[in-house]
Design an enzyme around this catalytic site. Structure first.
Site, PDB file in Angstrom:
ATOM      1  N   LYS A 120       0.811  -1.221   0.000  1.00 23.45           N
ATOM      2  CA  LYS A 120       0.000   0.000   0.000  1.00 23.45           C
ATOM      3  C   LYS A 120       0.847   1.274   0.000  1.00 23.45           C
ATOM      4  O   LYS A 120       0.403   2.301  -0.500  1.00 23.45           O
ATOM      5  CB  LYS A 120      -0.982   0.002   1.174  1.00 23.45           C
ATOM      6  CG  LYS A 120      -2.103  -1.015   0.988  1.00 23.45           C
ATOM      7  CD  LYS A 120      -3.295  -0.794   1.886  1.00 23.45           C
ATOM      8  CE  LYS A 120      -4.421  -1.738   1.512  1.00 23.45           C
ATOM      9  NZ  LYS A 120      -5.572  -1.702   2.394  1.00 23.45           N
ATOM     10  N   LYS A 203      -5.522  -9.596  -5.547  1.00 23.22           N
ATOM     11  CA  LYS A 203      -6.693  -9.737  -4.682  1.00 23.22           C
ATOM     12  C   LYS A 203      -7.828  -8.812  -5.131  1.00 23.22           C
ATOM     13  O   LYS A 203      -7.557  -7.690  -5.563  1.00 23.22           O
ATOM     14  CB  LYS A 203      -6.246  -9.361  -3.254  1.00 23.22           C
ATOM     15  CG  LYS A 203      -7.202  -9.743  -2.170  1.00 23.22           C
ATOM     16  CD  LYS A 203      -6.751  -9.200  -0.814  1.00 23.22           C
ATOM     17  CE  LYS A 203      -7.039  -7.732  -0.662  1.00 23.22           C
ATOM     18  NZ  LYS A 203      -7.321  -7.272   0.698  1.00 23.22           N
ATOM     19  N   LYS A 206     -11.837  -3.465  -2.480  1.00 30.96           N
ATOM     20  CA  LYS A 206     -12.882  -2.447  -2.641  1.00 30.96           C
ATOM     21  C   LYS A 206     -12.315  -1.135  -3.164  1.00 30.96           C
ATOM     22  O   LYS A 206     -13.029  -0.345  -3.764  1.00 30.96           O
ATOM     23  CB  LYS A 206     -13.659  -2.256  -1.337  1.00 30.96           C
ATOM     24  CG  LYS A 206     -12.846  -1.866  -0.129  1.00 30.96           C
ATOM     25  CD  LYS A 206     -13.786  -1.596   1.043  1.00 30.96           C
ATOM     26  CE  LYS A 206     -13.791  -2.701   2.077  1.00 30.96           C
ATOM     27  NZ  LYS A 206     -12.504  -2.874   2.780  1.00 30.96           N
TER      28      LYS A 206
HETATM   29  N1  AQP Z   1     -10.366 -10.521  -1.872  1.00 31.56           N
HETATM   30  C1  AQP Z   1     -10.576 -11.009  -0.662  1.00 31.56           C
HETATM   31  N2  AQP Z   1     -10.731 -12.344  -0.476  1.00 31.56           N
HETATM   32  C2  AQP Z   1     -10.976 -12.858   0.766  1.00 31.56           C
HETATM   33  N3  AQP Z   1     -11.065 -12.082   1.872  1.00 31.56           N
HETATM   34  C3  AQP Z   1     -10.927 -10.755   1.720  1.00 31.56           C
HETATM   35  N4  AQP Z   1     -10.970  -9.739   2.587  1.00 31.56           N
HETATM   36  C4  AQP Z   1     -10.781  -8.566   1.945  1.00 31.56           C
HETATM   37  N5  AQP Z   1     -10.606  -8.796   0.637  1.00 31.56           N
HETATM   38  C5  AQP Z   1     -10.684 -10.148   0.468  1.00 31.56           C
HETATM   39  C6  AQP Z   1     -11.192  -9.914   4.014  1.00 31.56           C
HETATM   40  O1  AQP Z   1     -12.184  -8.987   4.412  1.00 31.56           O
HETATM   41  C7  AQP Z   1     -11.863  -8.543   5.736  1.00 31.56           C
HETATM   42  C8  AQP Z   1     -11.862  -7.058   5.799  1.00 31.56           C
HETATM   43  O2  AQP Z   1     -10.851  -6.524   5.009  1.00 31.56           O
HETATM   44  P1  AQP Z   1     -10.648  -4.954   4.991  1.00 31.56           P
HETATM   45  O3  AQP Z   1     -11.674  -4.321   4.181  1.00 31.56           O
HETATM   46  O4  AQP Z   1     -10.563  -4.433   6.355  1.00 31.56           O
HETATM   47  O5  AQP Z   1      -9.236  -4.767   4.392  1.00 31.56           O
HETATM   48  P2  AQP Z   1      -8.607  -5.321   3.105  1.00 31.56           P
HETATM   49  O6  AQP Z   1      -8.224  -6.746   3.291  1.00 31.56           O
HETATM   50  O7  AQP Z   1      -7.497  -4.369   2.769  1.00 31.56           O
HETATM   51  O8  AQP Z   1      -9.794  -5.246   2.037  1.00 31.56           O
HETATM   52  P3  AQP Z   1      -9.816  -4.485   0.717  1.00 31.56           P
HETATM   53  O9  AQP Z   1     -11.119  -4.730   0.057  1.00 31.56           O
HETATM   54  O10 AQP Z   1      -8.595  -4.823  -0.085  1.00 31.56           O
HETATM   55  O11 AQP Z   1      -9.805  -2.976   1.216  1.00 31.56           O
HETATM   56  P4  AQP Z   1      -8.934  -1.804   0.694  1.00 31.56           P
HETATM   57  O12 AQP Z   1      -9.096  -1.816  -0.795  1.00 31.56           O
HETATM   58  O13 AQP Z   1      -9.492  -0.560   1.336  1.00 31.56           O
HETATM   59  O14 AQP Z   1      -7.541  -2.095   1.136  1.00 31.56           O
HETATM   60  C9  AQP Z   1     -10.532  -9.159   6.125  1.00 31.56           C
HETATM   61  O15 AQP Z   1     -10.769 -10.290   6.916  1.00 31.56           O
HETATM   62  C10 AQP Z   1      -9.951  -9.556   4.801  1.00 31.56           C
HETATM   63  O16 AQP Z   1      -9.082 -10.662   4.918  1.00 31.56           O
END
Ligand code: AQP
Length: 341
Positions: A120, A203, A206
């Site tokens: 990030k 991955k 969002k």
């Molecule tokens: N692609 C994924 N597959 C499986 N699990 C996922 N999680 C997120 N993306 C996937 C799980 O969702 C929970 C919350 O995650 P988060 O939103 O706090 O942070 P993140 O993992 O950084 O999710 P994003 O969507 O990628 O957010 P941004 O884009 O803002 O960084 C966690 O349990 C995570 O494992």
């Protein structure tokens, strides 16, 4: 020293940094609901709004809306605010207070090794926020302020949970106590890492700039079907066993998504669809996705029509949460030697 017996308690959180994705749902929320319904744990689920501002500036109205929508997403997916404690992180100030203590326990080297920090912060780490660097210490505080014993998460959070265990171990060791539990990750199911629909090596996120890369939990039936039809694949038919997917990340992703939605192992999906071309398989996957996700999406929009009720649920959740967090923070301060009067 006698071992402390901790109440079985699950904690997990999701950032309101954008709309909920299918990755969040299959990797995390489905498990949250299962753990709640199993009845063997107290369950605490959190919208981690303090985390959401670590990576980029979010418009205040957008952050408020994302947080409420996330709360609606939890409830529409099956989280019952009576059975689970449902909270917004910033409304329970002990999270941030314990995080400061953990900033003083964790080492710079530990944080610098986190792959999420490296991904990030990218090539310009100097310009990244201090909050992004310290993110895992706040995450450890989120978990340990509840003495949580289990944390359901997607596969990408494994390293942060190891760091949470390291922080608990070092605190207990430094102060000669057995105060914080060594939390267990719960990383289960066929879709612990849902990948980007346009690039099966990344991955699903969002905050990805491409809408086509993900399925949002607010997408309507047509949009879900269209995104699945346009997902990247290859020209070969589906193999008859999972080993045949090893070098085919896009194909493997769609099979895993199907398996996650159908609550079945990926091999069972292949047993049914071996030899199918993607034109056909994507049709079956779109039907399944729409049947599982459209009811959640419409319940989310219904709940979002009454944001006062959502705010009331979060306020009540914070009150219940603080019955747990205030005594744990007080005891932490006492262990450290800070005067309480
Ligand atoms: N692609 C994924 N597959 C499986 N699990 C996922 N999680 C997120 N993306 C996937 C799980 O969702 C929970 C919350 O995650 P988060 O939103 O706090 O942070 P993140 O993992 O950084 O999710 P994003 O969507 O990628 O957010 P941004 O884009 O803002 O960084 C966690 O349990 C995570 O494992």
């Amino acid at each position: 020293m006698a071992k402390t017996q901790f109440t079985p308690r699950a904690f997990s959180g999701i950032q309101p940094s954008g709309g909920l994705t299918l990755g969040n749902y299959l990797g995390a929320i489905k498990r949250f609901v299962e753990m709640q319904d199993a009845g063997s744990y107290e369950t605490v689920y959190c919208m981690v709004d303090l985390h959401a501002i670590t990576a980029r500036l979010i418009d205040p109205a957008e952050l408020r809306n994302n947080t409420r929508e996330l709360c609606a997403g939890f409830i529409a997916s099956g989280i019952d605010p009576e059975k689970s404690i449902l909270i917004n992180q910033s409304q329970v100030p002990e999270h941030a207070q314990l995080a400061w203590i953990f900033n003083c326990i964790a080492r710079m080297g530990w944080m610098g090794r986190m792959t999420q920090w490296k991904d990030k912060s990218g090539k310009n780490a100097e310009a990244a926020s201090l909050g992004l660097f310290a993110y895992p210490a706040l995450m450890a505080a989120d978990i340990l302020i509840y003495h949580a014993t289990h944390v359901p998460v997607g596969d990408d959070q494994k390293q942060h949970l190891e760091l949470t265990r390291d922080i608990a171990t070092k605190f207990n060791h430094d102060y000669g106590v057995d105060f914080f539990p060594i939390t267990k990750p719960v990383i289960e199911g066929a879709a612990t890492r849902v990948m980007n629909l346009q690039d099966g090596t990344r991955k699903m996120s969002k905050s990805d700039p491409s809408e086509k890369s993900r399925i949002n939990m607010t997408d309507d039936a047509d949009t879900i079907a269209k995104k699945i039809r346009k997902a990247k694949t290859d020209p070969d038919p589906l193999p008859d066993n999972v080993a045949g997917l090893t070098a085919r990340p896009d194909a493997r992703n769609l099979v895993n998504i199907y398996a996650g939605l159908a609550d079945t192992p990926p091999q069972a999906v292949l047993d049914e669809h071996a030899g199918a071309l993607f034109g056909h398989f994507k049709g079956a996957l779109a039907d399944l996705a729409v049947s599982k996700l459209a009811p959640i999406s419409s319940e989310m929009s219904r709940l979002m029509q009454d944001t006062t009720e959502i705010d009331r649920i979060l306020g009540r959740g914070a009150e219940r949460a603080r019955e747990i967090t205030v005594p744990i923070l007080e005891k932490t301060y006492d262990i450290i030697g800070m005067i309480r009067s």
